[in-house]
Design an enzyme around this catalytic site. Sequence first.
Site, PDB file in Angstrom:
ATOM      1  N   ARG A   1      -3.599 -10.061   5.257  1.00  0.00           N
ATOM      2  CA  ARG A   1      -4.243  -9.965   3.926  1.00  0.00           C
ATOM      3  C   ARG A   1      -3.106  -9.594   3.144  1.00  0.00           C
ATOM      4  O   ARG A   1      -2.651  -8.481   3.020  1.00  0.00           O
ATOM      5  CB  ARG A   1      -5.618  -9.054   3.822  1.00  0.00           C
ATOM      6  CG  ARG A   1      -6.211  -8.913   2.463  1.00  0.00           C
ATOM      7  CD  ARG A   1      -7.354  -8.016   2.461  1.00  0.00           C
ATOM      8  NE  ARG A   1      -8.126  -7.946   1.269  1.00  0.00           N
ATOM      9  CZ  ARG A   1      -7.784  -7.355   0.087  1.00  0.00           C
ATOM     10  NH1 ARG A   1      -6.950  -6.386   0.370  1.00  0.00           N
ATOM     11  NH2 ARG A   1      -8.434  -7.078  -0.966  1.00  0.00           N
TER      12      ARG A   1
ATOM     13  N   LYS B   1       0.737  -1.163   0.002  1.00  0.00           N
ATOM     14  CA  LYS B   1       0.081  -0.154  -0.138  1.00  0.00           C
ATOM     15  C   LYS B   1       0.724   1.288   0.163  1.00  0.00           C
ATOM     16  O   LYS B   1       1.887   1.402   0.088  1.00  0.00           O
ATOM     17  CB  LYS B   1      -0.883  -0.018   1.249  1.00  0.00           C
ATOM     18  CG  LYS B   1      -2.003  -1.042   0.928  1.00  0.00           C
ATOM     19  CD  LYS B   1      -3.302  -0.903   1.888  1.00  0.00           C
ATOM     20  CE  LYS B   1      -4.358  -1.703   1.700  1.00  0.00           C
ATOM     21  NZ  LYS B   1      -5.430  -1.608   2.830  1.00  0.00           N
TER      22      LYS B   1
END
Length: 284
Positions: A262, A228
């Site tokens: 995740r 991210k």
Amino acid sequence: MKEFTPYYINVRGRLFDLSTPRVMGILNVTPDSFYEASRMETEEAIGRRVKEIVDEGGTIIDVGAYSTRPGAEPVSTEEEMMRLRRGMKVVREVAPDAVVSVDTFRSDVAKMAVEELGADIVNDVTAGELDEKMFQTVAKMGVPYVLTHNVKPDPLCPVGKTMQGGNQSVLRFFAEKVQQLRDLGQKDIILDPGYGFGKTLEENYELLAHQEMLNVFELPLLVGVSRKSMIYKLLGCTPNEALNGTTVLNTIALQKGASILRVHDVKEAFEVVKLYQKTLNSKL
């Protein structure tokens, strides 16, 4: 280092053990997810990805048919359902025993995925803010629900509010939402701190630094930091170059109580869990 809490969730009548952290592999059946290598559109590509997730140690597959990256093109309900039907068909053929999570903010899509396609978990990055029927729907179906902290829940809005009130606002958010779900009879709730959703770079790291505060809810935590912007913007690199940073933050997340990671890179995350567990269980 935190002693790990032995959480369990009910997955279609059987207890799914989270006493050892689990790896959730990302399967994007989309053409426009932020990390290009994660996009899987053909049945052949989906099948290869599913096999890769399972072979590398993933026990949960998170299937997403609607990209939530800032600026992504809107997707109709019908298109999202069509993509999920194609993707889930392959998932169940290749990995019939895998626990499957559906990543959606629409209650009708969640209902279809669970009742028609056999999804086991609903993963909603908007915490029910974009669909007032979501909480009632998941509670009625009796499936585990991933509740994500997100102060700008519209996935098509690139600019939103920031985390006003700091970490205390996160605690209040979860306290209110968990109570709403409990009042509807929802049993299995998984908390996601929502890294990258409606937060500045500094707010993401402030939350990670104090993530253990969420253990007060005595619920399993799902952490998704994989490649991210909180990693690649800080390091001045690209998502393609953010694997090392992802591994570092996943390690920190485990130390602060994460039950599920995740990730795009399952093998590396599985190794993080294995090394972390070995360290946790070693005695002098």
